[in-house]
Design an enzyme around this catalytic site. Structure first.
Site, PDB file in Angstrom:
ATOM      1  N   ASP A 133      -4.204  -3.129   1.737  1.00  0.00           N
ATOM      2  CA  ASP A 133      -3.453  -2.912   2.974  1.00  0.00           C
ATOM      3  C   ASP A 133      -2.011  -3.398   2.875  1.00  0.00           C
ATOM      4  O   ASP A 133      -1.518  -4.097   3.754  1.00  0.00           O
ATOM      5  CB  ASP A 133      -4.174  -3.601   4.143  1.00  0.00           C
ATOM      6  CG  ASP A 133      -3.664  -3.136   5.507  1.00  0.00           C
ATOM      7  OD1 ASP A 133      -3.062  -2.044   5.565  1.00  0.00           O
ATOM      8  OD2 ASP A 133      -3.873  -3.864   6.494  1.00  0.00           O
ATOM      9  N   GLU A 163      -3.368   1.086  -1.725  1.00  0.00           N
ATOM     10  CA  GLU A 163      -2.299   0.715  -0.791  1.00  0.00           C
ATOM     11  C   GLU A 163      -1.441  -0.424  -1.337  1.00  0.00           C
ATOM     12  O   GLU A 163      -1.139  -1.392  -0.640  1.00  0.00           O
ATOM     13  CB  GLU A 163      -2.858   0.385   0.598  1.00  0.00           C
ATOM     14  CG  GLU A 163      -3.132   1.611   1.429  1.00  0.00           C
ATOM     15  CD  GLU A 163      -3.421   1.302   2.891  1.00  0.00           C
ATOM     16  OE1 GLU A 163      -2.738   0.427   3.471  1.00  0.00           O
ATOM     17  OE2 GLU A 163      -4.325   1.934   3.452  1.00  0.00           O
ATOM     18  N   ASP A 273     -10.981   3.512  -2.167  1.00  0.00           N
ATOM     19  CA  ASP A 273     -11.104   3.763  -0.735  1.00  0.00           C
ATOM     20  C   ASP A 273     -11.265   5.264  -0.557  1.00  0.00           C
ATOM     21  O   ASP A 273     -10.294   6.018  -0.615  1.00  0.00           O
ATOM     22  CB  ASP A 273      -9.860   3.243  -0.011  1.00  0.00           C
ATOM     23  CG  ASP A 273      -9.885   3.530   1.486  1.00  0.00           C
ATOM     24  OD1 ASP A 273     -10.893   4.076   1.978  1.00  0.00           O
ATOM     25  OD2 ASP A 273      -8.889   3.208   2.161  1.00  0.00           O
TER      26      ASP A 273
END
Length: 373
Positions: A133, A163, A273
């Protein structure tokens, strides 16, 4: 970090070693008190500075890469991702992170998986996949330090990250000198692989594009050798949000075909992910016969069912509860020779940092593989 109760210190066999470990544990506590950080973060800075308290404190407060992380605005990156988090539809100088002087200051290692903190064992290797993230600019420097603390704690042989943003990448290159790092891009945000230099030999790498992505997604592939075994590693961050299901399934099809086309003597491991919903996998008829979902293979363990869980993880401050298995590991066995078999699966990153947030809005997945001759 605060998931478990007592602090656990990795014990030596002799009294002298026990004394040293006890002293280092006390140093970690003192450093954490001065710097206002976790003891796991304190351990990282002390270890990199040969346990010299003054040098470690100076290193902690040294401006540099962390300033870039603090100042990086993620608001201009990947609008579709920002919509995902809001819509409710989606869901320091160098440190050798594989050093033998690791002090474990929390009991997560013994509670979740006693095999995660160990000396290198040629009959096993460990693997972590985690969407970290990086697009969330809040507390990004502390969260990055938290991720590095987990890397120091578990010392996985292979790490897949999603990310990643450029300042985060620079931070990892500075901190994780015991790993070779390759990326799917170096602009805006991207995936990365970290390969432990002492265990993993990189043979070749490839980036496979997704022709119709609108979110800059691709498939990062690395052919490596671990303990004499040919392994094809793949990571990706598939298209996000419920509205992009069609594109996500196109990307999944590319991943699965790439896995099936890998050399028959290679073991293939994909992790990332996926943003997949179970009904989407059912829609395509499930996984191919020769490709396993590791979570399914290990008996669908309840403790790691959800990797994106707004009921427990409040990083997004989401006004809804959404519990999904976005992060997945797929596996294809080699057709001959020694076999690499998934043994266990655990969540990582489930302890809050001192800032009151988790390292990421996703949990990481930590998997142990056995090498059977």
């Amino acid at each position: 970090m605060e998931k478990e109760d007592a602090g656990a210190v990795q014990c030596g066999t002799g009294e002298g070693e026990a004394v040293v470990l006890n002293e280092r544990s006390e140093q970690c506590s003192a450093f954490a008190s001065i710097a206002g950080c976790d003891e796991a973060v304190a351990q990282c800075f002390l270890a990199e500075n040969d346990w010299d308290m003054e040098r470690a404190i100076n290193s902690f407060f040294e401006p540099g890469v962390e300033s870039a992380l603090q100042n990086k605005a993620a608001a201009d990156i990947a609008d579709p991702l920002k919509q995902e988090t809001m819509s409710g539809t989606a869901s320091d100088s160098c440190i050798d992170l594989t050093g033998d002087d690791l002090v474990v200051t929390k009991s997560e290692a013994t509670t979740s998986n006693s095999s995660t903190v160990k000396q290198e064992d040629e009959s096993h290797f460990s693997f972590l996949t985690w969407n970290i993230d990086g697009l969330d600019e809040s507390n990004v420097a502390e969260r990055a330090r938290g991720v590095c603390s987990y890397l120091a704690l578990y010392s996985p042989d292979v790490v897949f990250l999603q990310e990643v943003i450029p300042p985060y990448y620079e931070y990892l290159k500075k901190r994780a000198v015991s790993y070779t790092i390759i990326t799917g891009n170096e602009d805006e945000y991207f995936t990365a692989m970290m390969l432990k230099k002492s265990r993993v030999k990189l043979i070749s790498q490839e980036i496979v594009p997704y022709p119709s992505t609108v979110m800059m997604r691709n498939l990062l592939v690395a052919n490596v050798n671990i303990s004499g075994n040919s392994i094809c590693l793949m990571t990706s961050h598939l298209e996000s949000t419920k509205d992009h299901s069609k594109e996500r399934l196109k990307q999944l099809d590319i991943v699965l075909k790439k896995m099936m086309d890998a050399p028959p003597l290679a073991t293939v491991i994909f992790g990332g992910d996926t943003n997949l919903r179970d009904q989407e996998v059912a829609k395509i008829g499930g996984m191919p016969n020769n490709i396993l979902d590791v979570w399914d293979f290990l008996g669908k363990p309840e403790h790691c069912r959800y990797t994106w869980d707004t009921k427990v993880n409040k990083n997004l401050r989401a006004p809804y509860i959404c519990r999904l298995r976005f992060d997945r590991i797929f596996f294809r066995a080699s057709q001959e020779g020694s076999q690499v078999i998934p043994q266990s699966l655990y969540l990582a990153g489930t302890e809050k940092l001192d800032c009151g947030r988790f390292p990421s809005d996703h949990w990481g997945l930590l998997c142990d593989f056995a090498i059977i001759l």
